[in-house]
Design an enzyme around this catalytic site. Structure first.
Site, PDB file in Angstrom:
ATOM      1  N   ILE A 155       0.834  -1.212   0.000  1.00 27.40           N
ATOM      2  CA  ILE A 155       0.000   0.000   0.000  1.00 27.40           C
ATOM      3  C   ILE A 155       0.871   1.264   0.000  1.00 27.40           C
ATOM      4  CG2 ILE A 155      -1.711   1.310   1.335  1.00 27.40           C
ATOM      5  CD1 ILE A 155      -2.769  -1.464   2.348  1.00 27.40           C
ATOM      6  N   THR A 232      -4.154   5.478   7.623  1.00 22.29           N
ATOM      7  CA  THR A 232      -5.135   4.516   7.107  1.00 22.29           C
ATOM      8  C   THR A 232      -4.699   3.101   7.475  1.00 22.29           C
ATOM      9  OG1 THR A 232      -3.939   4.445   5.014  1.00 22.29           O
ATOM     10  CG2 THR A 232      -5.870   5.894   5.100  1.00 22.29           C
ATOM     11  N   SER A 233      -3.754   2.985   8.418  1.00 20.70           N
ATOM     12  CA  SER A 233      -3.218   1.654   8.692  1.00 20.70           C
ATOM     13  C   SER A 233      -3.862   1.015   9.921  1.00 20.70           C
ATOM     14  CB  SER A 233      -1.703   1.716   8.822  1.00 20.70           C
ATOM     15  OG  SER A 233      -1.185   0.413   8.710  1.00 20.70           O
ATOM     16  N   ARG A 234      -3.462   1.410  11.114  1.00 16.62           N
ATOM     17  CA  ARG A 234      -4.087   0.911  12.336  1.00 16.62           C
ATOM     18  C   ARG A 234      -4.045   2.016  13.382  1.00 16.62           C
ATOM     19  NH1 ARG A 234      -6.098  -2.235   9.667  1.00 16.62           N
ATOM     20  NH2 ARG A 234      -6.126  -4.522   9.769  1.00 16.62           N
ATOM     21  N   ASP A 258      -8.486   7.122   9.185  1.00 18.44           N
ATOM     22  CA  ASP A 258      -9.497   6.124   8.831  1.00 18.44           C
ATOM     23  C   ASP A 258      -9.567   5.049   9.913  1.00 18.44           C
ATOM     24  OD1 ASP A 258     -11.418   4.922   7.023  1.00 18.44           O
ATOM     25  OD2 ASP A 258      -9.903   3.386   6.630  1.00 18.44           O
ATOM     26  N   GLU A 263     -11.298   2.178  18.178  1.00 18.88           N
ATOM     27  CA  GLU A 263     -12.395   2.058  17.211  1.00 18.88           C
ATOM     28  C   GLU A 263     -13.304   0.857  17.453  1.00 18.88           C
ATOM     29  OE1 GLU A 263      -9.951   1.642  13.552  1.00 18.88           O
ATOM     30  OE2 GLU A 263     -10.977  -0.263  13.263  1.00 18.88           O
ATOM     31  N   HIS A 295     -12.946   3.431   9.126  1.00 20.73           N
ATOM     32  CA  HIS A 295     -12.239   2.230   8.614  1.00 20.73           C
ATOM     33  C   HIS A 295     -12.865   1.745   7.305  1.00 20.73           C
ATOM     34  CE1 HIS A 295      -9.387  -1.064  10.177  1.00 20.73           C
ATOM     35  NE2 HIS A 295      -9.459  -1.148   8.852  1.00 20.73           N
ATOM     36  N   ALA A 297     -11.197   2.411   4.187  1.00 20.18           N
ATOM     37  CA  ALA A 297     -10.239   2.532   3.084  1.00 20.18           C
ATOM     38  C   ALA A 297     -10.247   1.305   2.160  1.00 20.18           C
ATOM     39  CB  ALA A 297      -8.831   2.765   3.637  1.00 20.18           C
ATOM     40  N   PHE A 298     -10.556   0.141   2.725  1.00 28.58           N
ATOM     41  CA  PHE A 298     -10.537  -1.106   1.927  1.00 28.58           C
ATOM     42  C   PHE A 298     -11.820  -1.269   1.113  1.00 28.58           C
ATOM     43  CE2 PHE A 298     -13.833  -3.659   3.948  1.00 28.58           C
ATOM     44  CZ  PHE A 298     -14.099  -2.878   5.067  1.00 28.58           C
TER      45      PHE A 298
END
Ligand code: NAD
Length: 331
Positions: A155, A232-234, A258, A263, A295, A297-298
């Site tokens: 990514i 946008t990762s964790r 994100d 979360e 969350h 982005a995927f």
């Protein structure tokens, strides 16, 4: 094979059913997150399918093992929500989805960056209310700026390529340097040097013991003043309280998230009619220079279709005793 599917939203259910047409696994959809309390819902299922906010810790795994579960299949790349060591000790295999459109996440990171820099979400809210003023909406050109990429894997590399296409200088940090990053003119730096030089920092490394709070009060103190951070990762990569302090002083010029460290109790649900008791997220969304998404982005047709196909293939391989190509290391 009987499979309990936790955190099964409507789109999970319909896409998994489509992917499962030929394989014919017996899917038991459970809307709730996997926790100690919901684990009994998987009784009698050799396989349990989870997502990023399911709690797959040692206690939950022990319960699942007692009930006969032998495979955990996560519909994600990251597996920080799974105690892989405990799973190995209990004889439970764990598989994930290593390969699905990395463009989905990289493109979303670019979108978040543009949204926070150019105040696109704020502008849209204003025009809906008939306010066409530009005050407070000024951003900066990305062209000619330096973009720092922490984690130059699948990514991060695509994100870096897109940023290079914008005319940015790209710098990176990764313990395993990629020749492809070098090929686009990327330069590897320490985290500290990257933070000091970059106008934009984007996180694309996994969450593990080495990367937890990689963005913290100390690294933020060394950030080039006014830079934008994109995650946008964790969520656990960023010490959110420290980021809030940096936003208050202006050390951090913008924040696009994100993912969020707390979360699990918020994301993937409609809480708009309830009182949210998490003061940190409430503080975050109150800043004019912060954008938070839940969350997503995927969440593209290409990525989620591949996630479901790979998950079904892993279930089938496990059922037939075939090699598990997406097995995660025992930790
Ligand atoms: P990848 O394995 O291809 O790349 C990760 C890179 O991070 C690797 O190059 C690795 O060497 C590097 N890395 C490891 N430790 C590091 C450290 N200490 N500092 C800097 N870099 C380090 O993974 P990917 O497919 O590019 O995914 C990256 C991350 O994106 C995943 O781990 C996941 O957490 C996140 N993700 C988020 C979403 C979303 O919807 N928001 C979707 C998919 C993935």
């Amino acid at each position: 094979m009987k499979t309990a599917v936790f955190s099964a939203r409507r789109y999970d259910q319909s896409l998994l059913v489509t992917a499962n047409q030929a394989a014919g696994h017996e899917l038991r959809f459970i809307q709730d997150r996997l926790t100690v309390d919901t684990a009994p819902l998987a009784a009698g299922c050799p396989a349990v399918c989870v997502f990023v906010n399911d709690n797959v810790d040692a206690q939950v795994l022990a319960l699942l093992a007692e009930q006969g579960t032998r495979l955990i299949a996560t519909r994600s790349t990251g597996f920080n929500h799974i105690d892989a060591g405990a799973a190995a000790r209990l004889g439970i295999d764990v598989v994930r989805v290593t390969d699905y459109s990395p463009y989905s996440v990289a493109e979303f990171a670019v979108g978040l960056l543009l949204a926070v820099n150019r105040k696109i979400a704020r502008a849209s809210v204003r025009t809906r209310e008939g306010n066409f003023e530009l005050d407070g909406l000024m951003g900066f050109d990305l062209h000619g700026k330096t973009v720092g990429v922490i984690g130059t894997g699948k990514i991060g590399l695509i994100f870096a390529r897109i940023m290079a296409g914008f005319g940015c200088t790209v710098v990176g940090h990764d313990p395993y340097p990629s020749p492809e990053f070098d090929a686009i003119g990327g330069r590897y730096l320490s985290v500290e040097a990257l933070m000091a030089q970059a106008d934009v920092v984007s996180l694309h490394c996994p969450l593990n013991d080495a990367t937890r709070y990689i963005v913290n009060a100390t690294t933020l103190a060394g950030l080039k003043r006014g830079s934008i951070l994109v995650n946008t990762s964790r969520g656990g990569l960023v010490d959110t309280e420290a980021a809030i302090q940096a936003l208050k002083t202006g050390a951090l010029g913008g924040l696009a998230l994100d993912v969020y460290e707390q979360e699990a109790s918020l994301f993937f649900q409609d809480l708009s009619s309830t009182v949210i008791t998490d003061d940190v997220i409430q503080r975050l969304v109150s800043f004019p220079n912060v954008i938070v998404t839940g969350h997503q982005a995927f969440f593209t047709v290409e990525a989620i279709g591949q996630i479901m196909r790979t998950t079904i293939e892993s279930l089938t391989a496990f059922e037939h005793g075939a090699p598990l190509v997406n097995r995660i290391p025992a930790g």
